[in-house]
Design a protein around this motif. Structure first.
Motif, PDB file in Angstrom:
ATOM      1  N   ASN A   5      28.318   4.668  44.186  1.00 50.83           N
ATOM      2  CA  ASN A   5      28.291   6.093  43.878  1.00 50.83           C
ATOM      3  C   ASN A   5      26.995   6.499  43.181  1.00 50.83           C
ATOM      4  O   ASN A   5      26.631   7.673  43.179  1.00 50.83           O
ATOM      5  CB  ASN A   5      29.474   6.468  42.969  1.00 50.83           C
ATOM      6  N   SER A   6      26.309   5.546  42.580  1.00 50.97           N
ATOM      7  CA  SER A   6      25.149   5.889  41.756  1.00 50.97           C
ATOM      8  C   SER A   6      23.980   6.408  42.585  1.00 50.97           C
ATOM      9  O   SER A   6      23.348   7.411  42.231  1.00 50.97           O
ATOM     10  CB  SER A   6      24.712   4.686  40.927  1.00 50.97           C
ATOM     11  N   LEU A   7      23.650   5.742  43.692  1.00 49.41           N
ATOM     12  CA  LEU A   7      22.559   6.223  44.528  1.00 49.41           C
ATOM     13  C   LEU A   7      22.891   7.597  45.102  1.00 49.41           C
ATOM     14  O   LEU A   7      22.020   8.461  45.229  1.00 49.41           O
ATOM     15  CB  LEU A   7      22.266   5.235  45.656  1.00 49.41           C
ATOM     16  N   LEU A   8      24.152   7.802  45.434  1.00 50.72           N
ATOM     17  CA  LEU A   8      24.582   9.102  45.950  1.00 50.72           C
ATOM     18  C   LEU A   8      24.369  10.188  44.904  1.00 50.72           C
ATOM     19  O   LEU A   8      23.856  11.277  45.215  1.00 50.72           O
ATOM     20  CB  LEU A   8      26.046   9.037  46.367  1.00 50.72           C
ATOM     21  N   GLU A   9      24.754   9.917  43.672  1.00 52.71           N
ATOM     22  CA  GLU A   9      24.578  10.887  42.592  1.00 52.71           C
ATOM     23  C   GLU A   9      23.105  11.253  42.425  1.00 52.71           C
ATOM     24  O   GLU A   9      22.756  12.416  42.208  1.00 52.71           O
ATOM     25  CB  GLU A   9      25.140  10.323  41.282  1.00 52.71           C
ATOM     26  N   CYS A  10      22.225  10.262  42.533  1.00 55.20           N
ATOM     27  CA  CYS A  10      20.789  10.511  42.385  1.00 55.20           C
ATOM     28  C   CYS A  10      20.291  11.534  43.395  1.00 55.20           C
ATOM     29  O   CYS A  10      19.529  12.448  43.054  1.00 55.20           O
ATOM     30  CB  CYS A  10      20.009   9.210  42.554  1.00 55.20           C
TER      31      CYS A  10
END
Length: 568
Positions: A392-397
């Motif tokens: 989920n972290s890369l998506l949030e970025c």
């Protein structure tokens, strides 16, 4: 007092982005058509945490998938502290984020029969395959593609080996004006000189705080710079007690930071004891596909129970051809260290991996300080709750990097005062660098032993006491000697360490990534932990007078895109 030159033309001032990972580069690329952008990289451009990400990025693309399913998985992993509006906002834009990356040349692993022609894999906590990836080096592939595009853009200036010191607010001007970010002090590491940059906006995209722990999967850049700078500028921080420990970091004396992606377990890798016994099914019915906090605690439990330095991740049954095709980076790196993963299990140990809390922002990247924005791992948006769902972290970025850029472009103009130059008239060169090295090592070992995967109130109190003593030494050093990277990073780490410990002491329950032996059960109802700094405090005053508490459901922790006023 000397001042830098300035201009009354707000739009002519640069946007300074602190950090050159996916979050910062996304903002830069989205801004560059209308604004001049300066991107600061503390070390070499390729050393951002993004480049180390192996697994992939979430994309709700498959016919068997849905926004509801992704939101549900995010909430379940987040142990009741995920902001549903945030999770839905980001999930709804996941397909657009993948397409945006594809358009910029990211070479995702193909599958002619897959959605958008992409191969999707599955990781722990996900109900279906929804992870777009580039073999097992997704972050590197994304980072290289975006760096190439950024380097070609005439409106973007990339500065390697430049480190931000602090954002400039009215207190630096000895002014009682309303709080606002007017610029930033930055250190040119090659020439050891400090520059004052007047800005139209500053974006904190400097990543997390993994280096506060002795063992981490993070690069050396992860020293909590953005979180500490925002805190010192008066911004709130949230959920700093939730530090995600990745369950499987390679245990090897020649490489203590190499991550063994969760996707290897997603494809069928088994965690085992030295005698070959699988142990995860005894801890969770999902086995190796349980969320990371459960897997990390299970490994920690088995290591302590059996007196082990590590456990084994066995993927030999997947076959050499499969491993070379899907995990070429891991296969090659381990082979270089004498481990043939097609024939031998991999020694692994948990390591600090991801900071689920950070600077409180809304979904437009706005912090409590006008003119100051934050994106990525530096932030707390409500997406990750008490435990981040894998990828989920890369998506949030990408999603919030784009909304942050849109917000900066649309922001009203502000008057820009002349800014004071950095004053070194009262300091001199450091005489004994050993003080910094010793305090750095002591802080990281202290956090590993007392504020790790399993915590107790007594350990946390001891950690807080020692951190306060370290702070006094660091503040004294900062006040009397010229700054350098080691001193600035240590200053930021001690701020973040104290925020982590104080947040952990506030949470009198076990939830997600925070596990306390004194409070082993979750509370029936739980809220985010939000720390508030006093409006005014002297330089180096630490967290004295700190206001803090568990936010109620109505507290403005995660705000929808339509939110307006932020507290200052």
């Amino acid at each position: 007092m000397s001042f830098n030159s300035s201009t009354s033309d707000h739009d002519a001032l640069p946007v300074v982005i602190i950090g050159a990972g996916l979050a910062g580069l996304t903002v830069a690329l989205e801004l560059a058509s209308t604004r001049r952008v300066i991107v600061l990289a503390k070390r070499q451009l390729g050393e951002a945490a993004t480049a180390w990400a192996q697994g992939g990025i979430v994309g709700v693309l498959g016919r068997d998938d849905s926004i509801e399913s992704h939101v549900r998985d995010t909430q379940e992993a987040g142990a009741g502290l995920v902001d549903e509006h945030t999770a839905r906002f980001i999930a709804e834009r996941s397909a657009e984020a993948i397409e945006w990356l594809v358009e910029r040349g990211v070479p995702f692993s193909p599958d002619p029969d897959g959605p958008l022609g992409l191969h999707l894999t599955r990781e722990g906590g996900h109900a279906v395959r929804r992870i777009a990836h580039a073999a097992d080096a997704t972050g590197y592939a994304i980072h290289q593609a975006l760096l190439a595009e950024v380097a070609r853009h005439p409106n973007i200036e990339l500065r390697e080996r430049w480190m931000a010191i602090d954002v400039i607010t009215p207190r630096h001007l000895h002014s009682d004006a309303a709080p606002r970010c007017h610029g930033v002090y930055v250190l040119d590491l090659d020439h050891q000189r400090v520059e004052t940059i007047a800005t139209s906006a500053v974006v904190l995209a400097s990543g997390g705080v993994g280096k506060v722990y002795r063992y981490t999967s993070n690069p050396d850049t992860a020293t909590g710079d953005g979180i500490a700078m925002a805190w010192r500028a008066g911004c709130r921080v949230g959920n700093m007690e939730f530090i995600q420990f990745h369950p499987t970091c390679l245990y090897h004396p020649q490489d203590r930071s190499f991550l063994i992606t969760e996707a290897l377990r997603g494809e069928g890798g088994h965690l085992k004891l030295p005698d070959g016994t699988r142990f995860m099914p005894a801890h969770d019915p999902r086995g190796e596909l349980a969320p990371r906090d459960i897997v990390a605690r299970a490994i920690d439990f088995e290591m302590k129970k059996h007196g082990l330095d590590h456990v084994w991740l066995d993927a030999t049954h997947l076959g050499e051809a499969f491993l070379k095709e899907h995990f070429p980076t891991i296969h090659a790196r381990c082979l270089a260290l004498g481990i043939d993963i097609a024939r031998q299990p991999i020694p692994v140990v948990p390591a600090a991996h991801y900071t689920c809390g950070g600077v409180v922002t809304d979904l437009l990247g706005r912090t409590d300080l006008p003119g100051l924005y934050a994106v990525g791992e530096t932030t707390y948006t409500g997406l990750h709750g008490a435990n981040r769902l894998a990828s989920n972290s890369l998506l949030e970025c990408v999603v919030l990097g784009k909304t942050c850029a849109e917000t900066i472009v649309a922001a009203p103009r502000a008057d820009q005062p002349l800014l004071p130059a950095w004053d070194e008239s009262q300091v001199h060169n450091a005489d004994e660098q050993v003080v910094i090295a010793h305090n750095w090592d002591e802080l990281r070992l202290l956090m590993w032993n007392y504020v790790g995967i399993v915590r107790t109130t007594k350990r946390l109190e001891r950690a807080l006491h020692r951190i306060q003593l370290l702070r006094d030494e660091i503040d004294d050093y900062y006040a009397n000697f010229r700054v350098d990277r080691d001193l600035l990073e240590l200053r930021n780490l001690v701020d973040c360490a104290e925020l982590i410990v104080r947040s952990a002491l506030m949470r009198q329950e076990s939830r997600g990534l925070h596990y306390s032996r004194d409070f082993p059960d979750p509370l029936p109802v739980s809220f985010p932990t939000v720390l508030v700094r006093p409006a005014r405090s002297r330089r180096g005053a630490g967290l004295a007078g700190l206001g803090m508490g568990l936010a109620s459901p109505s507290a403005p922790v995660s705000r929808p895109p339509s939110s307006t006023g932020l507290c200052g």
